[in-house]
Design a protein around this motif. Structure first.
Motif, PDB file in Angstrom:
ATOM      1  N   GLN A 143       0.838  -1.187   0.000  1.00 42.71           N
ATOM      2  CA  GLN A 143       0.000   0.000   0.000  1.00 42.71           C
ATOM      3  C   GLN A 143       0.874   1.239   0.000  1.00 42.71           C
ATOM      4  O   GLN A 143       1.825   1.338   0.781  1.00 42.71           O
ATOM      5  CB  GLN A 143      -0.920   0.019   1.220  1.00 42.71           C
ATOM      6  N   VAL A 151       0.842   5.439   0.375  1.00 42.48           N
ATOM      7  CA  VAL A 151       0.054   6.552   0.873  1.00 42.48           C
ATOM      8  C   VAL A 151       0.852   7.831   0.723  1.00 42.48           C
ATOM      9  O   VAL A 151       1.921   7.980   1.318  1.00 42.48           O
ATOM     10  CB  VAL A 151      -0.354   6.351   2.340  1.00 42.48           C
ATOM     11  N   TYR A 194       0.727  11.457  -7.917  1.00 46.41           N
ATOM     12  CA  TYR A 194       0.617  10.069  -7.506  1.00 46.41           C
ATOM     13  C   TYR A 194       1.997   9.459  -7.333  1.00 46.41           C
ATOM     14  O   TYR A 194       2.861   9.634  -8.190  1.00 46.41           O
ATOM     15  CB  TYR A 194      -0.128   9.249  -8.557  1.00 46.41           C
ATOM     16  N   TRP A 227       0.205   1.922  -7.028  1.00 52.83           N
ATOM     17  CA  TRP A 227      -0.069   3.351  -7.099  1.00 52.83           C
ATOM     18  C   TRP A 227      -0.693   3.844  -5.808  1.00 52.83           C
ATOM     19  O   TRP A 227      -1.514   3.156  -5.190  1.00 52.83           O
ATOM     20  CB  TRP A 227      -1.026   3.663  -8.252  1.00 52.83           C
ATOM     21  N   GLY A 228      -0.314   5.050  -5.410  1.00 53.02           N
ATOM     22  CA  GLY A 228      -0.970   5.698  -4.297  1.00 53.02           C
ATOM     23  C   GLY A 228      -2.290   6.319  -4.724  1.00 53.02           C
ATOM     24  O   GLY A 228      -2.650   6.311  -5.905  1.00 53.02           O
ATOM     25  N   GLN A 229      -3.014   6.872  -3.765  1.00 51.54           N
ATOM     26  CA  GLN A 229      -4.334   7.442  -4.044  1.00 51.54           C
ATOM     27  C   GLN A 229      -4.265   8.850  -4.619  1.00 51.54           C
ATOM     28  O   GLN A 229      -5.262   9.361  -5.124  1.00 51.54           O
ATOM     29  CB  GLN A 229      -5.182   7.446  -2.766  1.00 51.54           C
ATOM     30  N   THR A 287      -2.323  12.976  -4.159  1.00 53.98           N
ATOM     31  CA  THR A 287      -2.435  14.130  -3.278  1.00 53.98           C
ATOM     32  C   THR A 287      -2.518  15.388  -4.132  1.00 53.98           C
ATOM     33  O   THR A 287      -1.784  15.538  -5.106  1.00 53.98           O
ATOM     34  CB  THR A 287      -1.260  14.193  -2.279  1.00 53.98           C
TER      35      THR A 287
END
Length: 119
Positions: free
Chosen positions: A3, A5, A93, A109-111, A113
């Motif tokens: 994960q 972040v 990302y 991949w991150g969510q 920002t």
């Protein structure tokens, strides 16, 4: 499973700076390749900077302004963004190509920002 972040986005004035962070969590993570991608509103996602086996690459638009780094001990990546321009506004990302004790090599991949640069 890994994960990612991201954090550190926000609103800044043109010419200002931000530092984005991306923390990878999982079990026995080994990251081969990592980087940052950018997506402007209504546009395709595109490379900002990437750390690969053979070196570091930057998009022409950010050379001399952004610096990518990675702390392997913390499984954390960073993107230092200086001299920000309104054109830098969009979602950033983080990306990692990684393997774990239980999973074969995969892309993560991150969510994202949000970064907003005012003129």
């Amino acid at each position: 499973q890994v994960q990612l972040v991201e954090s550190g986005g926000g609103l800044v004035q043109a010419g200002g700076s931000l530092r984005l962070s991306c923390v990878a969590s999982g079990r026995s993570i080994y990251i081969f390749d990592s980087g940052w991608y950018f997506q402007a509103p209504g546009k395709q996602r595109e490379l900002v900077a990437r750390i690969a086996r053979d070196g570091v690459i930057y998009a022409d638009s950010v050379k001399g302004r952004f610096t990518i780094s990675r702390d392997n001990a913390k499984n954390t990546g960073y993107l230092q963004m200086n001299s920000l321009k309104p054109e830098d506004t969009g979602v950033y990302y983080c990306f990692a190509q990684a393997v774990t004790a239980s999973d074969s090599v995969r892309d993560y991949w991150g969510q994202g920002t949000q970064v907003t640069v005012s003129s």
